[in-house]
Every structure is written in C-alpha cells, then in structure tokens.
Design an enzyme around this catalytic site. Structure first.
Site, PDB file in Angstrom:
ATOM      1  N   ASP A 252      -3.872   7.443  -1.845  1.00 13.86           N
ATOM      2  CA  ASP A 252      -4.024   6.348  -3.061  1.00 13.86           C
ATOM      3  C   ASP A 252      -2.650   6.355  -3.880  1.00 13.86           C
ATOM      4  OD1 ASP A 252      -4.922   4.790  -5.450  1.00 13.86           O
ATOM      5  OD2 ASP A 252      -6.688   5.625  -5.536  1.00 13.86           O
ATOM      6  N   HIS A 253      -1.765   5.479  -3.743  1.00 13.88           N
ATOM      7  CA  HIS A 253      -0.541   5.302  -4.675  1.00 13.88           C
ATOM      8  C   HIS A 253      -0.806   5.106  -6.304  1.00 13.88           C
ATOM      9  CE1 HIS A 253       3.655   5.993  -4.279  1.00 13.88           C
ATOM     10  NE2 HIS A 253       3.982   4.702  -3.848  1.00 13.88           N
ATOM     11  N   ARG A 254      -1.898   5.097  -6.249  1.00 14.54           N
ATOM     12  CA  ARG A 254      -2.078   4.616  -7.972  1.00 14.54           C
ATOM     13  C   ARG A 254      -1.848   6.062  -8.614  1.00 14.54           C
ATOM     14  NH1 ARG A 254      -7.703   2.151  -8.468  1.00 14.54           N
ATOM     15  NH2 ARG A 254      -8.231   3.756  -6.999  1.00 14.54           N
TER      16      ARG A 254
END
Length: 466
Positions: free
Chosen positions: A436-438
């Site tokens: 998850d690149h968040r």
C-alpha cells in the site's frame, strides 16, 4: 406421561458465525424430524460469506421440524429448526380441535397464576448472540386481530380519523431486505409480500425488480415454463455468485480501488534454501511436520518484518492514522473448492521454525477439508500467496483489505545462473511484493523484499538476523 406444550418447543435461530454477517446458506442437515439431539451436537453445516461452519444445538430434545431445506439462504436471526425439549415425541403441526365446547365455559384470558413462569436464561454459544428476552408469551385464546388492522385502528383514532380510516403503513421487511431493495431501486410499498405476517422477503424484492414478462398465448398443450433469462445451456454454464467467492470478489474490488498498489520484483537463487529443506526433513525435531520451501519463505518474511516493522501496518481512514502492528498474523492464501480463502497463523512472529511448520500444516489441512473457521480468517496483517505451485513465475497480488503488504512466490525452476563467476544450473525463483503506497514508500518496500531475497540466497542469515 409428559404432555408437550408450545412452551416445550425451542426455536434455534441462524446465528451470526462471523462478524456482522447477515445471512448463511444451509449446506447439509445432519438430523431429521424425530431424531434425538443433545447439547453441543452438530445439527447442520452452513456456508457464510467467509467459510463453511458446523452449527451445534444448545439443548437436549427431539427434532420437531426443519424450517428450511438444504441449499436455502437464510437471514441471521431466523429460526431454522424446532426442538421439543420436553422429551416427548414430535407432535403434529396442528392439534385437532375438540368436537364440542360446553356452553357454560366462556373464553377467558389466562389469569396471572396461569401464566407460565419466566424460564431461566438458556446457555448461549460463543458468537451466537444473546436472547433479547428470557421469557416467552403464552398464546392468547379467542379471536385475534390482525396486526395491520389493529395498527390502522389505533393510528386512525389518534389522528382523529376514526377506527375505520385508512392509514399508510410502513412495509414490513428485515434490514437486509430493505438494503437489497435500495440497491435494486425497488420501492417496498409496491412489493407484494409473501412472507409470514405480511413480511417482504428477498424473493419478493427480486420478483419486483425483474422485468415484466410478455404474456404468451394460451394453447391446448402449453409448453414447459422457460427460464427467466434464456441462454444456450450447451454453450454456457452459469454459476450463482455467492458464499466465499462473492465475499472475495467484493474484498478484492474494494482493495484494488482503495489502496494504491505498488508491486516490486526480484529473482533469487534459492539453491541453498532447497538444500536446507532437504536437511530439515531428516531432522528429528521436524519429524511428522510439513517441511517445504514455503516454510522457509514464511520465516524469511517474518525476519524481514522484524528488521523493518513499519511494513506491518494498516491505514485507518476514519481516524486518519497509520496503525503499526507489534504482532504478525501471517496469512496464507489457499485455493479451496469454495474459492480462495486466506486463513492466518496467529502471532506467527513468536513461533519457532518447528512451531511455524506445525501451524502451517494445520492451516493447509483445515482449508483443504473446508473446515476453516471465520475466526481463522480475521485479523491478518501480512499475506503470502504461493502461485508457484501452479507453475507460474510470479504475479501482481492484490492486498487483503486492512493489510499493507502481500508476497507472491513464483515457481522454483532449474535455470542457468552465474554462480562464483561461472554459469551453472541453479534453483531460481521470482518474488513479487505488493504494498500500500499510502503508508509504504519505495524504500521500505524495497528493503523488505531485499531482506527476504538475501535470506533465501543465504539461509544461514535466519540465525544471524532472527
């Protein structure tokens, strides 16, 4: 002689065997009317949106009636089986009325002394919920006023219209049915109810949502009823979307369009890992345990998480917080006849290699038997999916909702590889890490994947890094 009364019949309701599930499908009945049952005896198997679960009955008695047949989807909280707990034989559905009624015996309401005493709270199984009342009303004698008529009369008088004035009634339907109607754009006021006491069922909503059929001309020999949607059965097979597959589809769509996925790849020489697997199979400490490459890959990922703990986290949108987990519930994707499920090994970070092997073996065996419980699939933090067992080099896996990373393991193949300056045949595989690149940037994701690869190339690092 024991006389059976309505008070001796217990209605066992469909429990919520997961977290917030609204319905379940009855797969198989293990009892029939007339069978004796005991407290804790499994009476049926149901399939929820998460798993197949066996339901035990919480009291002793004799089965009086099965309210639904196999293959029926039932809302949570609906009675599914009636059991006579008095110990007598099953009674007929309706007792015959007496031939004559003495004229001197007027119909009276039962006095306070005649009212049955409140029964003690029945034992409740974990996850089955608690009964909202510990007493049961005794059926009143004499003529009954339909619920809608009584409500209409009362509301009419309150509004000054008189008892006979019509009052608009809110359609009777359970919350899941109301949600279904809302999703399909069906006005419940226009639906004709077929359920008991005028309750609108799921089938009523689907019937109202279906397009009207064109009436066919009547002939002397009418043809058999055709399906609502015509298709060539020789060229197509249609499978209802329900149960585990329906839940998995919803979860994957939600994850793919909520968390920004990034996937990184690395190709690894795992020759030494494969040699270690063969050595562990001969080790007395692993006797009777499942030892395979997945075991060492799982341990390598756990070590990488220990070295990079921020990868083991989740994104809390409501609270606008990143939740870093200080434990690892390691999910293992498993293909079953009912669809893909992801049970997890609780507190995998605290297990030794033999303990991890035992847990992994139990998890796989339970999943293949279709006996994985909903609790085993909840609370995962990181997942491994082994697509290599299908001969696939690797993939771009989708995150499980609530998790920040998933590792895909490709097939291990003998390939030419430069080893110590010479091209030699080596055991090679490709790993893919989606995150998850968040909350996981490229640096953190790369460090985790590089650590897993380094351990598999030199498995002695399991000792020095663990």
């Amino acid at each position: 002689m024991t006389t059976m009364t309505e008070g001796s019949v217990r209605e066992f309701k469909m429990p919520d065997v997961g977290e917030g599930l609204t319905e379940a499908e009855i797969l198989k009945w293990y009892v029939q009317p007339g069978d004796k049952v005991t407290d804790g005896q499994v009476v049926c198997e149901v399939e929820t949106a998460k798993a197949a679960v066996e339901l035990p009955i919480p009291y002793d008695g004799v089965v009086r009636e099965l309210h639904f047949s196999e293959g029926t989807t039932v809302d949570v909280g609906t009675p599914i089986i009636a059991v006579d707990v008095s110990g007598g034989a099953p009674a007929p559905a309706q007792a015959p009325a007496p031939a004559e009624q003495p004229a001197e015996q007027p119909t009276e309401q039962p006095t306070e002394k005649e009212q049955p005493k409140p029964e003690g709270r029945q034992p409740v199984l974990v996850g089955y919920g608690v009964s909202t009342s510990s007493t049961r009303r005794r059926p009143r004698k004499g003529p009954q006023i339909p619920v809608q008529e009584a409500s209409s009369a009362i509301q009419g008088e309150l509004n000054g219209h008189g008892a006979g004035a019509p009052v608009e009634q809110r359609p009777l339907a359970k919350p899941p049915v109301r949600k279904l109607a809302k999703d399909l754009g069906v006005d419940l006021a226009t639906v004709t109810p077929t359920g008991p006491d005028g309750v609108i069922t799921r089938e009523d909503v689907h019937a109202a949502a279906a397009p009207p059929k064109t009436p066919e001309p009547v002939t002397e020999a009418p043809a058999a009823a055709a399906p609502s949607v015509a298709y060539d059965t020789a060229r197509e097979t249609r499978i209802p979307i329900k149960g585990v597959r329906k839940a998995t589809a919803a979860a994957m769509v939600g994850s793919a369009f909520t968390a920004p996925h990034v996937t990184e790849f690395v190709t690894v020489d795992v020759t030494r890992t494969m040699k270690l697997v063969e050595e562990l199979k001969q080790d007395p400490e692993f006797a009777g345990l499942r030892v395979n490459p997945l075991l060492l890959i799982a341990k390598a990922l756990l070590v990488a998480i220990r070295r990079n703990p921020d990868i083991n986290a989740s994104w809390d949108e409501a609270a606008q917080e990143i939740v870093v987990k200080h434990y690892v519930n390691l999910g293992i994707a498993a293909a079953t006849p009912r669809g893909l499920i992801v049970p997890n090994i609780k507190d995998a970070h605290a297990k030794t290699l033999p303990q991890l092997a035992e847990s992994l073996g139990d998890l796989v065996a339970t999943a293949r038997e279709g006996k994985t419980s909903p609790g085993a699939m909840q609370g995962g933090t990181v997942t491994i999916t082994n697509v290599g067992v299908f001969g696939v080099d690797t993939g771009t896996p989708i995150l499980n909702p609530g998790e920040s990373a998933i590792l895909a393991v490709g097939a291990i193949k003998l390939q030419p590889w430069v080893h110590k300056g010479k091209v030699k045949p080596r055991q090679v595989t490709t790993l893919a890490l989606s995150f998850d690149h968040r909350l996981v940037d490229g640096e953190l994701g790369s460090k985790v994947l590089a650590d897993v690869a380094a351990i598999l190339e030199q498995p002695k690092r399991l000792i020095t890094w663990a």
